[in-house]
Design a protein around this motif. Structure first.
Motif, mmCIF file in Angstrom:
data_model
loop_
_atom_site.group_PDB
_atom_site.id
_atom_site.type_symbol
_atom_site.label_atom_id
_atom_site.label_comp_id
_atom_site.label_asym_id
_atom_site.label_seq_id
_atom_site.Cartn_x
_atom_site.Cartn_y
_atom_site.Cartn_z
ATOM 1 N N ALA A 96 37.792 50.339 31.883
ATOM 2 C CA ALA A 96 38.320 49.566 30.759
ATOM 3 C C ALA A 96 38.758 48.176 31.187
ATOM 4 O O ALA A 96 38.665 47.213 30.413
ATOM 5 N N GLN A 97 39.227 48.040 32.422
ATOM 6 C CA GLN A 97 39.770 46.767 32.898
ATOM 7 C C GLN A 97 38.722 45.875 33.536
ATOM 8 O O GLN A 97 38.849 44.648 33.507
ATOM 9 N N ALA A 98 37.671 46.433 34.105
ATOM 10 C CA ALA A 98 36.705 45.654 34.886
ATOM 11 C C ALA A 98 35.901 44.701 33.998
ATOM 12 O O ALA A 98 35.510 45.050 32.882
ATOM 13 N N ALA A 112 34.855 47.789 39.267
ATOM 14 C CA ALA A 112 35.559 49.074 39.229
ATOM 15 C C ALA A 112 35.340 49.878 40.505
ATOM 16 O O ALA A 112 36.132 50.782 40.813
ATOM 17 N N GLU A 113 34.293 49.558 41.255
ATOM 18 C CA GLU A 113 33.917 50.387 42.392
ATOM 19 C C GLU A 113 34.962 50.406 43.500
ATOM 20 O O GLU A 113 35.198 51.444 44.118
ATOM 21 N N SER A 114 35.603 49.266 43.754
ATOM 22 C CA SER A 114 36.602 49.233 44.828
ATOM 23 C C SER A 114 37.788 50.130 44.479
ATOM 24 O O SER A 114 38.334 50.830 45.341
ATOM 25 N N GLY A 115 38.200 50.138 43.221
ATOM 26 C CA GLY A 115 39.286 51.021 42.805
ATOM 27 C C GLY A 115 38.886 52.478 42.853
ATOM 28 O O GLY A 115 39.667 53.336 43.289
ATOM 29 N N LEU A 116 37.676 52.784 42.431
ATOM 30 C CA LEU A 116 37.191 54.165 42.476
ATOM 31 C C LEU A 116 37.156 54.686 43.904
ATOM 32 O O LEU A 116 37.435 55.856 44.164
ATOM 33 N N ALA A 117 36.834 53.808 44.846
ATOM 34 C CA ALA A 117 36.735 54.221 46.249
ATOM 35 C C ALA A 117 38.084 54.571 46.861
ATOM 36 O O ALA A 117 38.134 55.234 47.900
#
Length: 328
Positions: free
Chosen positions: A53-55, A61-66
């Motif tokens: 939602a924020q990206a 978003a990938e860095s946060g997911l990692a």
């Protein structure tokens, strides 16, 4: 300004974590350990949704997911799949953020991303469905969207879809059909959600599945077996209870367990409960299950003898391989 809009979008689009609490949903609470396992899966789903939602772009978003716990990261990618699908649908101009996620690190979680799109399908009016799915072009994996739809409906509309056993006779997506097969994949999602509804209690789950018409049970047990293998929440003794109760649908249970193991092997986030479940339900290790599933992947043009699409060819082929003794 961009950061402010991103934060506002995250607050507006992201559901409350209270929505994933078993007590809030009225779901069975078997034990504190099972409760934590199932609620953690829901929390990680929402964490992934919030990142999407924020990206501004999918890769952001990938860095946060990692950074999220590896064992639960697949649930986060499922949430991100939903978040980006919602944004693809409601954006003023055509976007393909979900496809971009799959083209990036989401490729390792592709099954979960497709399932997440099904949540968006359930949340938005039919007029938006084309916009959110047109860029998701894999003709086999696209059926997983309906698994996600079924999960959402059983999870959030439990009385209608689980207790009253509602089913649609003319499901309108995909437009090419067949609608009857669409209902089967929705049932697989419903079965998966029932593992959460019944708090990872195999006896309660089996009692509920067995109350459905017999024609629906194979797909419901398959969905449950996928959740048992991927999400966990039970010990070996309980797993054996599940296997015994689902024994009349052993091929479908083995296939679904192998699916779940493949998703974890591909993503590199295997867990001990996945290995245990795959061994008992499918008779193979997760790595062997992945080899079977990937080796059985069909040509999109293939159909079963009953005219069902390639996704069902894939399921039947996996079940047939797993039914062969390892020494053969």
């Amino acid at each position: 300004m961009t950061g402010m809009w991103a934060a506002s979008r995250r607050r507006i689009l992201t559901p409350s974590t209270s929505q994933t609490k078993l007590k809030r949903r009225g779901f069975h609470e078997k034990s504190p350990e099972a409760k934590q396992q199932l609620e953690s899966a829901g929390a990680m789903f929402l964490a992934g949704y919030a990142l999407a939602a924020q990206a501004e772009q999918a890769w952001e978003a990938e860095s946060g997911l990692a950074t999220l716990p590896r064992a639960y990261r697949g649930f986060a990618y499922e949430g991100a799949g939903m978040g980006f699908a919602v944004r693809d649908a409601i954006a003023p101009r055509r976007r393909h953020m979900t496809a971009d996620l799959i083209d990036g690190r989401g490729a390792d979680h592709v099954y979960m991303v497709y399932v997440g799109v099904g949540w968006a399908l359930a949340r938005l009016p039919r007029a938006f469905w084309g916009r959110m799915t047109d860029s998701l072009t894999d003709p086999v994996l696209r059926w997983l969207i309906l698994d996600g739809y079924g999960f959402h409906q059983a999870y959030f509309h439990t009385d209608k879809y689980v207790n009253r056993q509602f089913t649609r006779t003319d499901f309108p997506w995909p437009q090419a059909g067949p609608a009857a097969y669409a209902n089967r994949v929705v049932d697989q999602g419903i079965g998966r959600a029932m593992w959460f509804v019944h708090g990872a209690d195999p006896q309660r789950l089996a009692d509920a599945v067995d109350s459905f018409p017999q024609t629906r049970r194979a797909d419901l047990y398959a969905g449950s077996a996928l959740a048992v293998t991927y999400a966990g929440g039970l010990d070996e003794a309980e797993l054996r209870v599940f296997k015994q109760r689902a024994r009349h649908y052993a091929p479908q249970v083995a296939q679904a367990s192998a699916f779940a193991a493949t998703a974890r092997v591909r993503a590199g986030n295997q867990t001990s409960h996945t290995a245990l479940a795959t061994g008992l339900l499918a008779g193979v290790t997760p790595e062997e299950a992945a080899r079977v599933c990937l080796g059985a992947f069909p040509d999109p043009s293939e159909r079963t003898a009953a005219g069902e699409p390639a996704f069902e060819v894939w399921r039947e082929r996996i079940a047939a391989v797993l039914a062969v003794p390892s020494a053969a």
